[in-house]
Every structure is written in structure tokens, then in C-alpha cells.
Scaffold this motif. Structure first.
Motif, PDB file in Angstrom:
ATOM      1  N   THR A  99       9.285 -21.860   3.667  1.00  0.00           N
ATOM      2  CA  THR A  99      10.656 -21.521   3.991  1.00  0.00           C
ATOM      3  C   THR A  99      10.769 -20.242   4.810  1.00  0.00           C
ATOM      4  O   THR A  99      11.651 -20.125   5.656  1.00  0.00           O
ATOM      5  CB  THR A  99      11.472 -21.352   2.703  1.00  0.00           C
ATOM      6  OG1 THR A  99      10.778 -20.444   1.839  1.00  0.00           O
ATOM      7  CG2 THR A  99      11.635 -22.681   1.989  1.00  0.00           C
ATOM      8  N   GLU A 100       9.906 -19.289   4.581  1.00  0.00           N
ATOM      9  CA  GLU A 100      10.002 -18.011   5.287  1.00  0.00           C
ATOM     10  C   GLU A 100       9.537 -18.179   6.725  1.00  0.00           C
ATOM     11  O   GLU A 100       8.507 -18.819   6.984  1.00  0.00           O
ATOM     12  CB  GLU A 100       9.151 -16.958   4.586  1.00  0.00           C
ATOM     13  CG  GLU A 100       9.180 -15.603   5.261  1.00  0.00           C
ATOM     14  CD  GLU A 100       8.299 -14.593   4.548  1.00  0.00           C
ATOM     15  OE1 GLU A 100       7.895 -14.875   3.400  1.00  0.00           O
ATOM     16  OE2 GLU A 100       8.011 -13.532   5.140  1.00  0.00           O
ATOM     17  N   ALA A 101      10.306 -17.612   7.661  1.00  0.00           N
ATOM     18  CA  ALA A 101       9.963 -17.673   9.076  1.00  0.00           C
ATOM     19  C   ALA A 101       9.415 -16.331   9.527  1.00  0.00           C
ATOM     20  O   ALA A 101       9.891 -15.270   9.104  1.00  0.00           O
ATOM     21  CB  ALA A 101      11.185 -18.046   9.906  1.00  0.00           C
ATOM     22  N   PHE A 102       8.408 -16.394  10.390  1.00  0.00           N
ATOM     23  CA  PHE A 102       7.771 -15.201  10.946  1.00  0.00           C
ATOM     24  C   PHE A 102       8.029 -15.203  12.448  1.00  0.00           C
ATOM     25  O   PHE A 102       7.707 -16.177  13.129  1.00  0.00           O
ATOM     26  CB  PHE A 102       6.272 -15.221  10.659  1.00  0.00           C
ATOM     27  CG  PHE A 102       5.946 -15.297   9.193  1.00  0.00           C
ATOM     28  CD1 PHE A 102       5.805 -16.536   8.571  1.00  0.00           C
ATOM     29  CD2 PHE A 102       5.795 -14.151   8.436  1.00  0.00           C
ATOM     30  CE1 PHE A 102       5.522 -16.625   7.209  1.00  0.00           C
ATOM     31  CE2 PHE A 102       5.495 -14.228   7.074  1.00  0.00           C
ATOM     32  CZ  PHE A 102       5.366 -15.463   6.467  1.00  0.00           C
ATOM     33  N   PHE A 103       8.582 -14.117  12.933  1.00  0.00           N
ATOM     34  CA  PHE A 103       9.060 -14.079  14.303  1.00  0.00           C
ATOM     35  C   PHE A 103       8.141 -13.287  15.229  1.00  0.00           C
ATOM     36  O   PHE A 103       7.515 -12.302  14.815  1.00  0.00           O
ATOM     37  CB  PHE A 103      10.459 -13.438  14.353  1.00  0.00           C
ATOM     38  CG  PHE A 103      11.550 -14.359  13.915  1.00  0.00           C
ATOM     39  CD1 PHE A 103      11.831 -14.540  12.575  1.00  0.00           C
ATOM     40  CD2 PHE A 103      12.292 -15.058  14.854  1.00  0.00           C
ATOM     41  CE1 PHE A 103      12.837 -15.399  12.162  1.00  0.00           C
ATOM     42  CE2 PHE A 103      13.305 -15.926  14.454  1.00  0.00           C
ATOM     43  CZ  PHE A 103      13.579 -16.100  13.108  1.00  0.00           C
ATOM     44  N   GLY A 104       8.106 -13.722  16.487  1.00  0.00           N
ATOM     45  CA  GLY A 104       7.514 -12.929  17.532  1.00  0.00           C
ATOM     46  C   GLY A 104       8.473 -11.821  17.934  1.00  0.00           C
ATOM     47  O   GLY A 104       9.585 -11.716  17.400  1.00  0.00           O
ATOM     48  N   GLN A 105       8.035 -11.025  18.876  1.00  0.00           N
ATOM     49  CA  GLN A 105       8.832  -9.860  19.281  1.00  0.00           C
ATOM     50  C   GLN A 105       9.910 -10.199  20.307  1.00  0.00           C
ATOM     51  O   GLN A 105      10.708  -9.351  20.665  1.00  0.00           O
ATOM     52  CB  GLN A 105       7.916  -8.767  19.813  1.00  0.00           C
ATOM     53  CG  GLN A 105       7.074  -8.130  18.713  1.00  0.00           C
ATOM     54  CD  GLN A 105       7.931  -7.566  17.606  1.00  0.00           C
ATOM     55  OE1 GLN A 105       8.777  -6.704  17.815  1.00  0.00           O
ATOM     56  NE2 GLN A 105       7.744  -8.076  16.390  1.00  0.00           N
ATOM     57  N   GLY A 106       9.908 -11.426  20.789  1.00  0.00           N
ATOM     58  CA  GLY A 106      10.991 -11.847  21.661  1.00  0.00           C
ATOM     59  C   GLY A 106      10.731 -11.623  23.139  1.00  0.00           C
ATOM     60  O   GLY A 106       9.935 -10.769  23.528  1.00  0.00           O
ATOM     61  N   THR A 107      11.423 -12.412  23.950  1.00  0.00           N
ATOM     62  CA  THR A 107      11.413 -12.262  25.404  1.00  0.00           C
ATOM     63  C   THR A 107      12.850 -12.109  25.865  1.00  0.00           C
ATOM     64  O   THR A 107      13.680 -12.978  25.593  1.00  0.00           O
ATOM     65  CB  THR A 107      10.795 -13.489  26.096  1.00  0.00           C
ATOM     66  OG1 THR A 107       9.421 -13.597  25.729  1.00  0.00           O
ATOM     67  CG2 THR A 107      10.917 -13.373  27.609  1.00  0.00           C
ATOM     68  N   ARG A 108      13.111 -11.020  26.561  1.00  0.00           N
ATOM     69  CA  ARG A 108      14.452 -10.831  27.117  1.00  0.00           C
ATOM     70  C   ARG A 108      14.450 -11.407  28.526  1.00  0.00           C
ATOM     71  O   ARG A 108      13.788 -10.876  29.408  1.00  0.00           O
ATOM     72  CB  ARG A 108      14.856  -9.372  27.137  1.00  0.00           C
ATOM     73  CG  ARG A 108      16.293  -9.179  27.625  1.00  0.00           C
ATOM     74  CD  ARG A 108      16.890  -7.860  27.227  1.00  0.00           C
ATOM     75  NE  ARG A 108      16.839  -7.616  25.800  1.00  0.00           N
ATOM     76  CZ  ARG A 108      17.662  -8.165  24.922  1.00  0.00           C
ATOM     77  NH1 ARG A 108      18.592  -9.014  25.303  1.00  0.00           N
ATOM     78  NH2 ARG A 108      17.552  -7.881  23.632  1.00  0.00           N
ATOM     79  N   LEU A 109      15.191 -12.485  28.707  1.00  0.00           N
ATOM     80  CA  LEU A 109      15.267 -13.168  29.995  1.00  0.00           C
ATOM     81  C   LEU A 109      16.597 -12.840  30.664  1.00  0.00           C
ATOM     82  O   LEU A 109      17.656 -13.033  30.064  1.00  0.00           O
ATOM     83  CB  LEU A 109      15.141 -14.683  29.809  1.00  0.00           C
ATOM     84  CG  LEU A 109      15.411 -15.534  31.052  1.00  0.00           C
ATOM     85  CD1 LEU A 109      14.346 -15.283  32.116  1.00  0.00           C
ATOM     86  CD2 LEU A 109      15.486 -17.017  30.692  1.00  0.00           C
ATOM     87  N   THR A 110      16.510 -12.371  31.883  1.00  0.00           N
ATOM     88  CA  THR A 110      17.704 -12.130  32.696  1.00  0.00           C
ATOM     89  C   THR A 110      17.610 -13.006  33.930  1.00  0.00           C
ATOM     90  O   THR A 110      16.645 -12.888  34.697  1.00  0.00           O
ATOM     91  CB  THR A 110      17.817 -10.659  33.111  1.00  0.00           C
ATOM     92  OG1 THR A 110      17.814  -9.837  31.941  1.00  0.00           O
ATOM     93  CG2 THR A 110      19.104 -10.430  33.874  1.00  0.00           C
ATOM     94  N   VAL A 111      18.580 -13.875  34.098  1.00  0.00           N
ATOM     95  CA  VAL A 111      18.630 -14.741  35.268  1.00  0.00           C
ATOM     96  C   VAL A 111      19.630 -14.114  36.236  1.00  0.00           C
ATOM     97  O   VAL A 111      20.791 -13.862  35.871  1.00  0.00           O
ATOM     98  CB  VAL A 111      19.029 -16.165  34.895  1.00  0.00           C
ATOM     99  CG1 VAL A 111      19.017 -17.060  36.133  1.00  0.00           C
ATOM    100  CG2 VAL A 111      18.087 -16.729  33.837  1.00  0.00           C
ATOM    101  N   VAL A 112      19.164 -13.865  37.458  1.00  0.00           N
ATOM    102  CA  VAL A 112      20.025 -13.166  38.429  1.00  0.00           C
ATOM    103  C   VAL A 112      20.324 -14.037  39.650  1.00  0.00           C
ATOM    104  O   VAL A 112      19.617 -15.030  39.887  1.00  0.00           O
ATOM    105  CB  VAL A 112      19.367 -11.851  38.877  1.00  0.00           C
ATOM    106  CG1 VAL A 112      19.248 -10.899  37.706  1.00  0.00           C
ATOM    107  CG2 VAL A 112      18.003 -12.115  39.498  1.00  0.00           C
TER     108      VAL A 112
END
Lengths: 112, 113
Positions: A99-112
Motif C-alpha cells: 500500500t505504501e508508495a515510494f516517490f522519485g524526486q520529480g521532473t518539472r516540465l515546462t512547455v513553452v
């Protein structure tokens, strides 16, 4: 111990360009894998989840797709990015039946 | 609205005070979890409470669950500046059996030193 790697950390892409975000998990086998998107100051929206190689469930119809070519690899793709695809993308894993989820640090995507 | 809605959306307190955040959800659940997110980072699991539990403690964290009201609360006691973060509740779906978590919109906690 288990670790999750997600890259890149930040990405700026022009409208209409393709996208490929990669996530890999180490130290576990047959994990459940997830892609979430988070708009600024908001909660997480589940995009895709996978319980095994080649098994992808899509939660929200959109301009994105996901693939799981290997047991511990999860890829988020787009053929042509839209401005609305901007956001913070998070990969996560959980143990089979867990049940517990382990997350990555994320990707911030900016579409320009 | 989403499964899992937290309130308040934002909370500002002084160091040493207690912080209480609430969460409501819509479906039946097997468990409810609370996560913490520092700005621009991934989420970190804090605590899980099962549907047959009413209260759980972990260090300075206390979680309650009321399945009849489909609500939960997270209490952080004796807050510290380092507790500044966003806090999210997350639930599975006991109706469909889906284990993928549904997250609320979060509470942004600011602890002033």
C-alpha cells in the motif's frame, strides 16, 4: 535497499516537441509503478499505473502515454507536447500487494 | 471534487504549537495514508492507518480515522520550523479494489520560527 531514480529533474520543451521521462527502481522485483502529475499548488493526479511488464492502465485520456519495457523501468512519453502538459511529474512504486508508495524526486516540465 | 480533500488549504502557526489537518474522502477504503512534500520534491510517506483502526501514533504525529464520516485528521504536536511542507492524504479504493492511491489537494503548513 530500494531506490527510485527519475530524470531529468527539470525540462523545458517547445510546444509540439516529443517527451520521454524515465523512471527506474532498484532493489525490488515486480513493483507496481505509477506516474502522477501535480499542477502548481495542487494535489496529485494519477496518470498511469502498471502491475507488470507491458501492462499499463491509463487513468485520464490525454496527450501522454506510458510504457514499461522492463520490470523496473517506467517511461512517460508524448509525441507532441501541449502547453497544458506543463507540470510536475512524479514517478512512484509500491510492492506487489503493498500500500505504501515510494516517490522519485520529480521532473518539472515546462512547455513553452 | 476529488477523492481526498484536505482542509485547511493553508495553515500558518508558530513553532511549538500543534497543527491539525483534516481530510475527507468519498469511497470505502482499506487504508488511508498521509504524505509530506517539501517544496519541489517528491512525497514521503508519514503514516498509514487501516480502516479498522481509529487512531495511530508515530512520534509527534497522531492520525485519527472516522470511517462513518469518511474523514481523517493529522495532528503534528510541538511543531518545528522543519515541519514546513505540504501534507497530503491518500486513499486506495475499497469499492473497486484498486490499490493505486488517490491524493487530495493538500494542506500547506508554514511553521514560523
Amino acid at each position: 535497499s530500494q531506490t527510485i531514480h527519475q530524470w531529468p529533474a527539470t525540462l523545458v520543451q517547445p510546444v509540439g516537441s516529443p517527451l520521454s521521462l524515465e523512471c527506474t527502481v532498484e532493489g525490488t522485483s515486480n513493483p507496481n509503478l505509477y506516474w502522477y502529475r501535480q499542477a502548481a499548488g495542487r494535489g496529485l493526479q494519477l496518470l498511469f499505473y502498471s502491475v507488470g511488464i507491458g501492462q499499463i492502465s491509463s487513468e485520464v485520456p490525454q496527450n501522454l502515454s506510458a510504457s514499461r519495457p522492463q520490470d523496473r523501468q517506467f517511461i512517460l512519453s508524448s509525441k507532441k507536447l501541449l502547453l497544458s502538459d506543463s507540470g510536475f511529474y512524479l514517478c512512484a512504486w509500491s510492492k506487489t500487494g503493498g500500500t505504501e508508495a515510494f516517490f522519485g524526486q520529480g521532473t518539472r516540465l515546462t512547455v513553452v | 471534487s476529488q477523492q481526498g480533500e484536505e482542509d485547511p488549504q493553508a495553515l500558518s502557526i508558530q513553532e511549538g504549537e500543534n497543527a491539525t489537518m483534516n481530510c475527507s474522502y468519498k469511497t470505502s477504503i482499506n487504508n488511508l495514508q498521509w504524505y509530506r512534500q517539501n517544496s519541489g520534491r517528491g512525497l514521503v510517506h508519514l503514516i498509514l492507518i487501516r480502516s479498522n483502526e481509529r487512531e495511530k501514533h508515530s512520534g509527534r504525529l497522531r492520525v485519527t480515522l472516522d470511517t462513518s464520516k469518511k474523514s481523517s485528521s493529522l495532528l503534528i504536536t510541538a511543531s518545528r520550523a522543519a515541519d514546513t511542507a505540504s501534507y497530503f492524504c491518500a486513499t486506495d479504493n475499497g469499492d473497486t479494489g484498486r490499490r493505486a492511491l488517490t491524493f487530495g489537494s493538500g494542506t500547506r503548513l508554514q511553521v514560523q520560527p
